[in-house]
Enzyme design. Structure first.
Site, PDB file in Angstrom:
ATOM      1  N   ILE A 160     -38.468   6.432 -19.688  1.00  0.00           N
ATOM      2  CA  ILE A 160     -39.443   6.446 -18.605  1.00  0.00           C
ATOM      3  C   ILE A 160     -40.546   5.419 -18.835  1.00  0.00           C
ATOM      4  O   ILE A 160     -40.897   4.655 -17.929  1.00  0.00           O
ATOM      5  CB  ILE A 160     -40.032   7.856 -18.428  1.00  0.00           C
ATOM      6  CG1 ILE A 160     -38.922   8.837 -18.041  1.00  0.00           C
ATOM      7  CG2 ILE A 160     -41.133   7.854 -17.375  1.00  0.00           C
ATOM      8  CD1 ILE A 160     -39.349  10.295 -18.057  1.00  0.00           C
ATOM      9  N   ALA A 237     -45.338  13.561 -19.287  1.00  0.00           N
ATOM     10  CA  ALA A 237     -44.398  13.812 -20.382  1.00  0.00           C
ATOM     11  C   ALA A 237     -44.307  15.306 -20.651  1.00  0.00           C
ATOM     12  O   ALA A 237     -43.578  16.026 -19.962  1.00  0.00           O
ATOM     13  CB  ALA A 237     -44.843  13.038 -21.626  1.00  0.00           C
ATOM     14  N   ARG A 238     -45.046  15.798 -21.633  1.00  0.00           N
ATOM     15  CA  ARG A 238     -45.105  17.223 -21.934  1.00  0.00           C
ATOM     16  C   ARG A 238     -46.519  17.577 -22.366  1.00  0.00           C
ATOM     17  O   ARG A 238     -47.178  16.813 -23.080  1.00  0.00           O
ATOM     18  CB  ARG A 238     -44.101  17.604 -23.047  1.00  0.00           C
ATOM     19  CG  ARG A 238     -42.643  17.641 -22.587  1.00  0.00           C
ATOM     20  CD  ARG A 238     -42.395  18.754 -21.590  1.00  0.00           C
ATOM     21  NE  ARG A 238     -40.997  18.895 -21.218  1.00  0.00           N
ATOM     22  CZ  ARG A 238     -40.416  18.280 -20.208  1.00  0.00           C
ATOM     23  NH1 ARG A 238     -41.120  17.432 -19.463  1.00  0.00           N
ATOM     24  NH2 ARG A 238     -39.142  18.473 -19.922  1.00  0.00           N
ATOM     25  N   ASP A 262     -49.488  16.324 -14.688  1.00  0.00           N
ATOM     26  CA  ASP A 262     -48.321  16.912 -14.040  1.00  0.00           C
ATOM     27  C   ASP A 262     -47.663  17.938 -14.963  1.00  0.00           C
ATOM     28  O   ASP A 262     -46.806  18.694 -14.534  1.00  0.00           O
ATOM     29  CB  ASP A 262     -47.313  15.817 -13.665  1.00  0.00           C
ATOM     30  CG  ASP A 262     -46.189  16.351 -12.790  1.00  0.00           C
ATOM     31  OD1 ASP A 262     -46.497  16.961 -11.742  1.00  0.00           O
ATOM     32  OD2 ASP A 262     -45.008  16.171 -13.149  1.00  0.00           O
ATOM     33  N   GLU A 267     -47.248  26.020 -19.388  1.00  0.00           N
ATOM     34  CA  GLU A 267     -47.046  25.555 -18.020  1.00  0.00           C
ATOM     35  C   GLU A 267     -46.515  26.704 -17.173  1.00  0.00           C
ATOM     36  O   GLU A 267     -45.449  27.244 -17.497  1.00  0.00           O
ATOM     37  CB  GLU A 267     -46.065  24.380 -18.020  1.00  0.00           C
ATOM     38  CG  GLU A 267     -45.985  23.651 -16.686  1.00  0.00           C
ATOM     39  CD  GLU A 267     -45.135  22.403 -16.773  1.00  0.00           C
ATOM     40  OE1 GLU A 267     -45.505  21.472 -17.517  1.00  0.00           O
ATOM     41  OE2 GLU A 267     -44.083  22.394 -16.114  1.00  0.00           O
ATOM     42  N   HIS A 286     -45.745  19.946 -12.007  1.00  0.00           N
ATOM     43  CA  HIS A 286     -44.514  19.385 -12.575  1.00  0.00           C
ATOM     44  C   HIS A 286     -43.595  18.852 -11.465  1.00  0.00           C
ATOM     45  O   HIS A 286     -42.413  19.211 -11.369  1.00  0.00           O
ATOM     46  CB  HIS A 286     -43.784  20.420 -13.413  1.00  0.00           C
ATOM     47  CG  HIS A 286     -42.938  19.806 -14.497  1.00  0.00           C
ATOM     48  ND1 HIS A 286     -42.816  20.332 -15.752  1.00  0.00           N
ATOM     49  CD2 HIS A 286     -42.167  18.687 -14.509  1.00  0.00           C
ATOM     50  CE1 HIS A 286     -41.993  19.581 -16.487  1.00  0.00           C
ATOM     51  NE2 HIS A 286     -41.588  18.576 -15.738  1.00  0.00           N
TER      52      HIS A 286
END
Length: 328
Positions: A160, A237-238, A262, A267, A286
Site C-alpha cells: 500500500i 494501517a492498524r 480509519d 476497533e 475502517h
C-alpha cells in the site's frame, strides 16, 4: 475437471463474487456443493472430502488438523481478501497447500483513500470543514501546506505504501519514506529517512506499517510532539502500531495537529474514548479498504489466479508461510 467449494461468510460470498466471477469459476471448476461457512463445515466436515480447491474470502474456516483431515484432496485455496492469518496454519503449510490472496486488489482502494486524505489534509480541509460546522461561519484564513513543495511522509513502503508513493508522483510534493530499503525509496522517487525525520519534517504523515509483534506501539507520543505546526497524521494501517494514549495526550495539547484515523485499537474505540470527541480527530469506520462494489475486484483477482493455476503458470499473488505474518 477439478472439484471446488466456496467457504466463507455468506455476506462475503455475495460481495466478493458477482455473477460474472461465479460464471467463470463455474466453467473452470466443478462446484459440487452450495456455498459453505466455517460453521457449516465444522458441523459437517464431510462436505470437504471432494474439494481439490477452495474459493474463499472473509470468514474462511481455520485450516486446522480436523479441517485438513476432512479435506484430503485439497491442493489450493484462492482467498478473495487480504490477510490470511485468520485461517492459515502450520499444518496447512506443512502439507504444501497453495494459498493465494487478493491483498493486492484490496491495496488499491486503501491507497486511493490515503491519497484523498493526504491532498485534503495539505489544504487543512478537515480543520476548515469542522470549524465551519462548529461555529456556523467561515473561519479566518490560515496558512496551509498546500500541494506544492510540501513534504509527505510515508511510514513503510509495502504494497500500500508503495502504491501511495506512485500515486503522489504527479503532484509537486516531496515524499519522505521510512523504509529499510534505500533502493526501493529511490525507485519511487522518495527520500529515505528515519522515523523521527519523517514525523519532524512532514506536513502530512501517512501510516502503512503492518501490525506485527515488533511494530506494536512503534509510534509514540514523542513522534506526535515533534510534528510540524498544522501537520496531519493519517492511519489506514492498524491502530495497534500507535500508542493511542500518548497520541491523545499530544493531540489535546497540540490543537494545531490533526489525526485522520480509519483504524484504531481497539476497533471501534471503547465507549467514552476521547477519540470520539477531540476536535482535531477525524474517525472513519475502517472504510479505506474494499467496500461494496470494490470487493468485486478481489473476486476478479481470484479468477485470474485460478486461470494461471489451471494453465500451470506461476501465481502472481501466492503467500508463503513467512509472508503470511506480514499481511495485516
Amino acid at each position: 475437471m477439478l472439484k471446488g467449494l466456496f467457504v466463507m461468510r455468506t455476506q462475503a460470498y455475495s460481495t466478493i463474487y458477482g455473477p460474472s466471477e461465479l460464471d467463470e469459476i463455474g466453467q473452470l471448476v466443478d462446484i459440487y456443493a452450495p456455498q459453505q461457512t466455517a460453521a457449516s463445515v465444522q458441523e459437517d466436515p464431510s462436505v470437504l472430502a471432494e474439494a481439490d480447491v477452495i474459493f474463499s474470502g472473509w470468514g474462511m474456516a481455520k485450516m486446522d488438523d480436523a479441517f485438513l483431515a476432512a479435506a484430503p484432496r485439497l491442493k489450493a485455496v484462492f482467498y478473495g481478501a487480504g490477510s490470511i492469518r485468520g485461517f492459515a496454519t502450520d499444518a496447512g503449510w506443512d502439507r504444501g497447500i497453495l494459498v493465494t490472496s487478493a491483498y493486492a486488489a484490496n491495496a488499491i482502494p486503501t491507497a486511493e483513500y490515503a491519497l484523498s486524505q493526504i491532498l485534503f489534509s495539505l489544504k487543512r480541509g478537515w480543520f476548515y470543514a469542522l470549524a465551519v460546522k462548529r461555529d456556523g461561519r467561515y473561519p479566518k484564513r490560515e496558512p496551509v501546506p498546500g500541494a506544492y513543495q510540501s513534504e509527505v511522509g510515508l511510514v513503510s513502503l509495502g504494497m500500500i505504501g508503495s502504491r501511495v508513493a506512485r500515486l503522489l508522483q504527479p503532484f509537486d510534493v516531496r515524499v519522505l519514506a521510512y523504509t529499510s530499503s534505500e533502493e526501493k525509496a529511490a525507485s519511487l522517487g522518495a527520500e529515505r529517512c528515519s522515523l523521527e525525520e519523517v514525523f519532524a519534517r512532514s506536513d502530512v504523515v501517512s501510516m502503512h506499517t503492518p501490525w506485527l509483534k515488533e511494530t506494536e506501539g512503534m509510534i509514540t507520543g514523542e513522534h506526535f510532539a515533534a510534528m510540524k505546526p498544522n501537520a496531519t497524521f493519517i492511519n489506514t494501517a492498524r491502530g495497534a502500531v500507535v500508542r493511542e494514549g500518548e497520541m491523545i495526550e499530544v493531540l489535546r495539547e497540540r490543537t494545531d495537529l490533526f489525526a485522520v484515523l480509519d483504524v484504531t485499537y481497539p476497533e471501534p474505540p471503547e465507549p467514552g474514548s476521547p477519540l470520539y470527541t477531540l476536535p482535531n480527530v477525524v474517525l472513519t469506520p475502517h472504510i479505506a479498504g474494499s467496500l461494496s462494489g470494490e470487493c468485486r475486484r478481489m473476486g476478479g483477482y481470484v479468477v485470474e489466479e485460478l486461470k494461471r493455476y489451471l494453465c500451470g503458470e506461476p501465481q502472481l499473488w501466492p503467500i508463503s508461510r513467512e509472508q503470511a505474518a506480514t499481511l495485516a
